[in-house]
Write an enzyme that holds these catalytic residues in place. Structure first.
Site, PDB file in Angstrom:
ATOM      1  N   HIS A 113     -10.544 -17.744   4.553  1.00 33.35           N
ATOM      2  CA  HIS A 113     -10.895 -16.805   5.632  1.00 33.35           C
ATOM      3  C   HIS A 113     -10.556 -15.367   5.263  1.00 33.35           C
ATOM      4  O   HIS A 113      -9.397 -14.966   5.238  1.00 33.35           O
ATOM      5  CB  HIS A 113     -10.228 -17.175   6.960  1.00 33.35           C
ATOM      6  CG  HIS A 113     -10.936 -16.603   8.135  1.00 33.35           C
ATOM      7  ND1 HIS A 113     -12.008 -17.222   8.754  1.00 33.35           N
ATOM      8  CD2 HIS A 113     -10.775 -15.433   8.799  1.00 33.35           C
ATOM      9  CE1 HIS A 113     -12.457 -16.475   9.751  1.00 33.35           C
ATOM     10  NE2 HIS A 113     -11.721 -15.380   9.801  1.00 33.35           N
ATOM     11  N   ASP A 150     -12.014 -11.367   6.246  1.00 32.75           N
ATOM     12  CA  ASP A 150     -12.860 -10.630   7.192  1.00 32.75           C
ATOM     13  C   ASP A 150     -13.455  -9.340   6.642  1.00 32.75           C
ATOM     14  O   ASP A 150     -13.931  -8.515   7.419  1.00 32.75           O
ATOM     15  CB  ASP A 150     -12.046 -10.312   8.456  1.00 32.75           C
ATOM     16  CG  ASP A 150     -12.161 -11.408   9.503  1.00 32.75           C
ATOM     17  OD1 ASP A 150     -13.300 -11.770   9.851  1.00 32.75           O
ATOM     18  OD2 ASP A 150     -11.117 -11.919   9.963  1.00 32.75           O
ATOM     19  N   GLU A 196     -17.859 -17.351  12.261  1.00 33.65           N
ATOM     20  CA  GLU A 196     -16.719 -17.374  13.191  1.00 33.65           C
ATOM     21  C   GLU A 196     -17.162 -17.010  14.599  1.00 33.65           C
ATOM     22  O   GLU A 196     -17.493 -15.853  14.868  1.00 33.65           O
ATOM     23  CB  GLU A 196     -15.610 -16.423  12.713  1.00 33.65           C
ATOM     24  CG  GLU A 196     -14.395 -16.461  13.636  1.00 33.65           C
ATOM     25  CD  GLU A 196     -13.191 -15.736  13.070  1.00 33.65           C
ATOM     26  OE1 GLU A 196     -13.382 -14.730  12.359  1.00 33.65           O
ATOM     27  OE2 GLU A 196     -12.054 -16.172  13.354  1.00 33.65           O
ATOM     28  N   HIS A 218     -14.372 -18.309  18.960  1.00 33.22           N
ATOM     29  CA  HIS A 218     -13.396 -17.276  18.574  1.00 33.22           C
ATOM     30  C   HIS A 218     -12.368 -17.296  19.707  1.00 33.22           C
ATOM     31  O   HIS A 218     -12.007 -18.366  20.187  1.00 33.22           O
ATOM     32  CB  HIS A 218     -14.071 -15.920  18.355  1.00 33.22           C
ATOM     33  CG  HIS A 218     -13.123 -14.926  17.750  1.00 33.22           C
ATOM     34  ND1 HIS A 218     -12.745 -13.770  18.377  1.00 33.22           N
ATOM     35  CD2 HIS A 218     -12.425 -14.962  16.588  1.00 33.22           C
ATOM     36  CE1 HIS A 218     -11.845 -13.137  17.622  1.00 33.22           C
ATOM     37  NE2 HIS A 218     -11.641 -13.836  16.533  1.00 33.22           N
ATOM     38  N   HIS A 232      -8.819 -21.447  16.265  1.00 33.15           N
ATOM     39  CA  HIS A 232      -9.168 -20.738  17.513  1.00 33.15           C
ATOM     40  C   HIS A 232      -9.444 -21.651  18.709  1.00 33.15           C
ATOM     41  O   HIS A 232      -9.390 -21.189  19.843  1.00 33.15           O
ATOM     42  CB  HIS A 232     -10.385 -19.802  17.355  1.00 33.15           C
ATOM     43  CG  HIS A 232     -10.088 -18.517  16.663  1.00 33.15           C
ATOM     44  ND1 HIS A 232      -9.376 -17.498  17.254  1.00 33.15           N
ATOM     45  CD2 HIS A 232     -10.411 -18.074  15.415  1.00 33.15           C
ATOM     46  CE1 HIS A 232      -9.278 -16.489  16.392  1.00 33.15           C
ATOM     47  NE2 HIS A 232      -9.897 -16.818  15.270  1.00 33.15           N
ATOM     48  N   HIS A 281      -8.072 -20.947   9.262  1.00 26.90           N
ATOM     49  CA  HIS A 281      -7.018 -19.916   9.271  1.00 26.90           C
ATOM     50  C   HIS A 281      -6.115 -20.096  10.493  1.00 26.90           C
ATOM     51  O   HIS A 281      -6.268 -19.446  11.497  1.00 26.90           O
ATOM     52  CB  HIS A 281      -7.596 -18.497   9.183  1.00 26.90           C
ATOM     53  CG  HIS A 281      -8.549 -18.110  10.284  1.00 26.90           C
ATOM     54  ND1 HIS A 281      -9.629 -18.869  10.668  1.00 26.90           N
ATOM     55  CD2 HIS A 281      -8.597 -17.010  11.079  1.00 26.90           C
ATOM     56  CE1 HIS A 281     -10.278 -18.260  11.646  1.00 26.90           C
ATOM     57  NE2 HIS A 281      -9.673 -17.137  11.924  1.00 26.90           N
ATOM     58  N   ASP A 325      -6.863 -14.600   6.304  1.00 28.61           N
ATOM     59  CA  ASP A 325      -7.296 -13.702   7.387  1.00 28.61           C
ATOM     60  C   ASP A 325      -7.150 -12.232   6.979  1.00 28.61           C
ATOM     61  O   ASP A 325      -7.074 -11.350   7.836  1.00 28.61           O
ATOM     62  CB  ASP A 325      -6.515 -13.977   8.683  1.00 28.61           C
ATOM     63  CG  ASP A 325      -7.373 -13.812   9.927  1.00 28.61           C
ATOM     64  OD1 ASP A 325      -8.519 -13.334   9.805  1.00 28.61           O
ATOM     65  OD2 ASP A 325      -6.901 -14.140  11.025  1.00 28.61           O
TER      66      ASP A 325
HETATM   67 ZN   LIG Z   1     -10.108 -15.662  13.411  1.00 29.18          ZN
END
Ligand SMILES: [Zn+2]
Length: 369
Positions: free
Chosen positions: A38, A40, A137, A164, A210, A231, A311
């Site tokens: 993961h 971003d 995601e 999410h 999540h 994550h 993350d």
């Molecule tokens: Zn996340």
């Protein structure tokens, strides 16, 4: 005969774990295929960030990925909850997918290679390239349509995080269970179960990071392939509902799944969590806190049940010693000091993820369209 001072030194070294040389750290680190499930940074590249040169800010660029010996990255095709308003989620997802394919892989083809299978990850690694994968995601991005889910698969999405921080029309999220204004479903709805089954049929990994606890248990009951947490961390150390309880981790492992440890401070330590809740500055966690979480999963669920989902570029606070993607060797050192063997580290860094990915691929129905 050893002197008392030498004995004291040896005792101190033992208390901290064994001494490890830089050469050993790098030898073990390079022997692993490090898969971070993961990252971003597409949320930056979609807005024009150039991933190539060393950047003065953020956690990720090509130079630092190379320094960190990263072998594969699941780039997050993150669709924020705000895109639900006005049905703009699919538009955003498509723009994010294009950013991974065009701004990352297309712009730097000598360094990145798009990968959609475990074999392709290994092939990219053999060529000295970083395998680029995509995880979607926020399940609201399918706009309640299995057709869009299939379209995303065709474009290369290989896992979907069912929610999410927002509950969608078919799955409850851990992020809003305390909000009475949100209409919850007690886990997965019938459509949510269909989504999971369709992901199994396609060979897309089911990501339970999540989701609410009840959604997790529903997924575990419905999915024919091992789900994974791309994550998340352990709730044993921290009350963040994003983290997994011991019971969940053990059940996930029993089904062949993996929890990928998240580096966000407020998912690692209670002190950081408390500061986050109080909207105060978080005291940074450390690389040893990450090791603590890894070690906990190994103790309760085994060496096959844990991996890495940093993350990076999606978190507010990052541990000291793991400030960006170039710092992964510090984690290798800490694991070696803790007594982890090179073959253990290779499982944690990528072996376990490849196994879950292959299990999802094996569930894929032949010629699934
Ligand atoms: Zn996340």
């Amino acid at each position: 005969m050893r002197t008392l001072a030498a004995l004291a030194l040896a005792a101190a070294a033992f208390a901290q774990g064994r001494a490890v040389t830089d050469a050993e750290v790098m030898r073990v680190h390079r022997s692993a295929l490090l898969i971070d499930t993961h990252n971003d940074v597409p949320s930056r590249t979609v807005a024009g960030f150039d991933i190539g040169p060393r950047a003065p800010s953020g956690h990720t660029d090509l130079v630092r990925l190379r320094e960190g010996g990263v072998g594969a990255v699941f780039f997050s095709v993150y669709v924020a909850a705000e895109y639900v308003t006005g049905n703009r989620s699919a538009n955003r997802a498509l723009q994010m997918i294009d950013s991974v394919r065009h701004d990352i892989v297309g712009r730097y083809p000598n360094d990145f290679m798009l990968a959609t299978t475990a074999d392709e990850i290994e092939a990219a690694h053999r060529q000295g390239k970083i395998a680029a994968l995509m995880g979607l995601e926020g399940g609201h991005a399918i706009e309640d349509s299995l057709r869009l889910l299939r379209d995303y698969y065709r474009l290369g999405i290989r896992y979907m995080t069912l929610t999410h921080a927002n509950t969608n029309h078919w799955a409850d999220s851990s992020g809003d269970m305390d909000k009475t204004s949100v209409q919850h479903h007690n886990g997965l709805t019938d459509l949510g179960k269909q989504v999971v089954r369709e992901m199994n049929r396609l060979g897309m990994m089911v990501d339970i990071s999540h989701v609410s606890d009840k959604t997790f248990w529903d997924v575990l009951a419905v999915s024919s392939a091992p789900p994974f947490a791309s994550h998340s961390s352990c709730r044993a150390f921290c009350t963040a509902p994003r983290d997994m309880t011991d019971e969940m981790i053990v059940a996930l492992a029993k089904k062949g799944g993996v929890v990928q440890i998240n580096f966000e401070c407020s998912f690692l330590t209670q002190a950081a969590r408390d500061a986050w809740v109080a909207k105060e500055k978080q005291p940074p966690a450390t690389v040893n806190d990450v090791v603590k979480h890894i070690d906990h999963v190994v103790k309760i669920a085994g060496i096959d049940a844990v991996g890495i989902g940093s993350d990076f570029d999606g978190v507010d606070c990052i541990p000291t010693g793991l400030e960006d993607v170039s710092k992964f060797p510090n984690l290798t050192r800490a694991l070696l000091e803790k007594g982890y063997k090179p073959e253990d580290i290779r499982k944690i860094y990528g072996g376990n993820t490849l196994r879950v990915m292959r299990a999802a691929e094996a569930r894929r129905e032949r010629e699934a369209n």
